[in-house]
Design a protein around this motif. Structure first.
Motif, short mmCIF file in Angstrom:
data_model
loop_
_atom_site.label_atom_id
_atom_site.label_comp_id
_atom_site.label_asym_id
_atom_site.label_seq_id
_atom_site.Cartn_x
_atom_site.Cartn_y
_atom_site.Cartn_z
N ALA A 157 1.16 -1.32 -0.75
CA ALA A 157 0.09 0.23 -0.22
C ALA A 157 0.69 1.56 0.23
O ALA A 157 0.56 2.28 -0.57
CB ALA A 157 -0.81 -0.12 0.91
N ALA A 158 2.16 1.24 0.87
CA ALA A 158 2.57 2.37 0.73
C ALA A 158 3.67 3.06 -0.45
O ALA A 158 3.13 3.35 -0.82
CB ALA A 158 3.74 1.96 1.32
N PHE A 159 4.20 1.62 -1.42
CA PHE A 159 4.64 1.97 -2.93
C PHE A 159 2.99 1.99 -3.74
O PHE A 159 3.52 3.37 -3.66
CB PHE A 159 5.02 0.45 -3.21
N VAL A 160 2.00 1.54 -3.64
CA VAL A 160 1.81 2.33 -4.17
C VAL A 160 1.22 3.90 -4.51
O VAL A 160 1.21 4.36 -5.41
CB VAL A 160 -0.15 1.51 -4.13
N ALA A 161 1.03 4.14 -3.14
CA ALA A 161 0.44 5.72 -2.61
C ALA A 161 1.55 6.79 -2.99
O ALA A 161 1.70 7.38 -3.28
CB ALA A 161 0.39 6.18 -1.41
N GLY A 162 2.99 6.43 -2.98
CA GLY A 162 3.96 7.00 -3.06
C GLY A 162 4.49 6.58 -4.82
O GLY A 162 5.36 7.38 -5.35
N TYR A 163 3.94 6.03 -5.02
CA TYR A 163 4.63 5.42 -7.08
C TYR A 163 3.19 6.65 -7.86
O TYR A 163 3.99 7.06 -8.61
CB TYR A 163 4.26 3.79 -6.34
N ILE A 164 2.17 6.86 -7.25
CA ILE A 164 0.78 7.12 -8.36
C ILE A 164 1.33 9.06 -7.90
O ILE A 164 1.50 9.57 -8.23
CB ILE A 164 0.10 6.30 -7.70
N GLY A 165 0.29 8.89 -6.61
CA GLY A 165 -0.30 9.99 -6.31
C GLY A 165 0.97 11.04 -5.80
O GLY A 165 0.69 12.03 -6.16
N PHE A 166 1.34 10.96 -4.65
CA PHE A 166 2.44 11.38 -4.36
C PHE A 166 3.22 12.09 -5.90
O PHE A 166 3.41 13.55 -5.37
CB PHE A 166 3.82 11.23 -3.26
N PRO A 167 4.22 11.67 -6.88
CA PRO A 167 4.91 12.43 -7.79
C PRO A 167 3.75 13.67 -8.12
O PRO A 167 4.37 14.72 -8.80
CB PRO A 167 5.13 11.14 -8.51
N ALA A 168 2.50 13.01 -8.77
CA ALA A 168 1.77 13.48 -9.37
C ALA A 168 1.51 14.92 -8.67
O ALA A 168 0.54 15.96 -9.11
CB ALA A 168 0.21 13.02 -9.61
N GLY A 169 1.93 15.24 -6.80
CA GLY A 169 1.85 16.10 -6.23
C GLY A 169 2.47 17.21 -7.06
O GLY A 169 1.91 18.53 -6.69
N PHE A 170 3.74 16.83 -7.47
CA PHE A 170 4.89 18.17 -7.93
C PHE A 170 4.24 19.29 -9.31
O PHE A 170 4.52 19.14 -9.88
CB PHE A 170 5.75 17.10 -8.27
N ALA A 171 3.08 17.55 -10.06
CA ALA A 171 2.54 18.11 -11.43
C ALA A 171 1.63 19.52 -10.69
O ALA A 171 2.20 20.35 -11.91
CB ALA A 171 2.57 16.88 -12.50
N ALA A 172 1.14 19.06 -10.42
CA ALA A 172 0.44 20.29 -9.84
C ALA A 172 0.89 21.77 -8.96
O ALA A 172 0.56 22.72 -9.44
CB ALA A 172 -0.25 19.65 -8.62
N LEU A 173 2.19 21.31 -8.71
CA LEU A 173 2.96 22.35 -7.92
C LEU A 173 3.48 23.55 -9.32
O LEU A 173 3.75 24.73 -8.20
CB LEU A 173 4.17 21.58 -6.88
N LEU A 174 3.90 22.61 -10.23
CA LEU A 174 4.57 23.49 -11.39
C LEU A 174 3.09 24.35 -11.95
O LEU A 174 3.55 25.59 -12.73
CB LEU A 174 4.31 22.49 -12.47
N THR A 175 1.64 24.43 -11.47
CA THR A 175 1.36 24.84 -12.21
C THR A 175 0.72 26.31 -11.22
O THR A 175 0.09 27.72 -11.00
CB THR A 175 0.15 24.59 -12.30
N GLU A 176 2.37 26.39 -9.72
CA GLU A 176 1.03 27.59 -8.88
C GLU A 176 1.93 28.99 -9.30
O GLU A 176 1.01 29.70 -9.12
CB GLU A 176 1.90 27.06 -7.70
N PRO A 177 2.75 29.50 -9.93
CA PRO A 177 3.63 30.57 -10.70
C PRO A 177 2.42 30.77 -11.11
O PRO A 177 1.70 30.23 -12.19
CB PRO A 177 4.98 30.20 -10.50
N SER A 178 2.72 32.31 -11.76
CA SER A 178 2.33 33.06 -12.80
C SER A 178 2.36 31.98 -14.29
O SER A 178 1.43 32.21 -14.74
CB SER A 178 2.48 34.62 -12.67
N ASP A 179 3.44 31.94 -14.42
CA ASP A 179 4.63 31.11 -15.92
C ASP A 179 3.90 29.66 -15.52
O ASP A 179 4.59 28.87 -15.66
CB ASP A 179 5.16 31.48 -15.94
N GLY A 180 2.59 28.99 -15.13
CA GLY A 180 3.01 27.62 -14.27
C GLY A 180 1.93 27.09 -16.21
O GLY A 180 2.77 25.97 -15.87
#
Length: 313
Positions: A157-180
């Protein structure tokens, strides 16, 4: 070949008549993955093992689903990421259960959908807390089941959570700035360049020098070279315009993405080989499952976020 939950499973080992699970035809590239056609597809594959018309059509559709909300309303784009992570988690959990590892589905799907949203709203702290909460809830749910294999299942379960949802969070973080929006384009465009460049180079060269034949026989060093070249070109162009970064930063990002995209592709090939399946599902004609398209993106997202953020902030 037999089919389990819509996935082709090899009946015999490497010495039998069936191809090894997770393998690709010779000539495919590191960036292109080992995404053969789903079982039952009648279309004739290309030299690299893909049903090209279906793959191109699905690729264009996926591009529209991503780019339209990205350049209209970023909240919807984050919602698209969340939905994709939920579907991808469902695919991986179903695949892992074929090995008798009992990972709870609902907490992992909910956590994978929540992590990009929380990252977008609350940054890295919220993302880490959501990851921990997802693993904790999954472990608690699993604890109410049989005691046999409990630690193994919690680790799964820890592998699945860290493998999929966690790195996807960084894709969402890329959108935060004005030039996101353009930061996301730099990330996505460079990963796509790795796939296209590697596929082309692998097919044209014949892929004679294998990179990891025991994991994915179709991966070649010729394909990796093609991935690296196209990644550097695309990253250099997008970072120079419209993000106005330095040329050497585009080169560094391109080389990093070529490596992480290939590692992500090989990593999922290894996972599928261990499970004994060819594709995670047959959801996307010409591609396989959704996770067969997300593997390179997920492995690359944290590195792309770190580099792009360092270059532009």
């Amino acid at each position: 070949m037999t089919t389990v939950d819509g996935r082709a499973v090899a009946e015999s080992g490497p010495s039998g008549s069936s191809a090894p699970p997770g393998s690709s035809p010779p000539g495919s590239s590191p960036g292109s993955g080992n995404h053969g056609r789903p079982a039952g597809t009648a279309s004739r594959p290309s030299r690299a093992g893909r049903n090209l018309p279906a793959a191109i059509g699905v690729g264009i559709l996926l591009g529209a689903v991503i780019l339209v909300p990205l350049f209209t309303l970023r909240v919807i784009f984050v919602g698209v990421i969340s939905a994709a992570m939920a579907l991808g988690t469902h695919e991986v959990v179903r695949a892992i259960r074929l090995t008798q590892v009992r990972v709870p589905l609902l907490p992992l799907v909910a956590g994978a959908a929540a992590m990009p949203v929380v990252a977008y709203a609350d940054g890295t702290t919220g993302l880490l807390l959501t990851l921990a909460g997802t693993i904790g809830v999954a472990a608690l749910v699993r604890a109410f089941g049989p005691s046999t294999g409990l630690l193994r299942d919690v680790a799964g379960a820890a592998f699945v959570a860290g493998y999929i949802g966690f790195p996807a969070g960084f894709a969402a973080l890329l959108t935060e700035p004005s030039d996101g929006r353009w930061r996301v384009v730099a990330f996505l465009g460079t990963v796509v360049a790795s796939d296209v460049g590697g596929y082309t180079a692998g097919v044209l060269s014949g892929g004679r020098h294998k990179m990891a034949p025991t994991v994915s026989p179709g991966k070649s060093w010729e394909g990796f070279a093609g991935s690296a070249v196209t990644c550097v070109i695309v990253a250099g162009i997008v970072l120079a315009w419209p993000l106005e970064a330095e040329a050497w930063q585009g080169v560094l990002l391109g080389l990093a993405v070529a490596c992480t995209a290939t590692i992500g592709d090989l990593g999922e090939s290894l996972l599928k080989r261990d499970i004994g399946i060819k594709d995670m599902s047959s959801l996307l004609p010409g591609h396989g499952g959704l996770m067969d398209r997300l593997d390179s993106l997920l492995c690359t997202a944290p590195v792309a976020w770190l580099l792009i953020t360092s270059f532009l902030n």
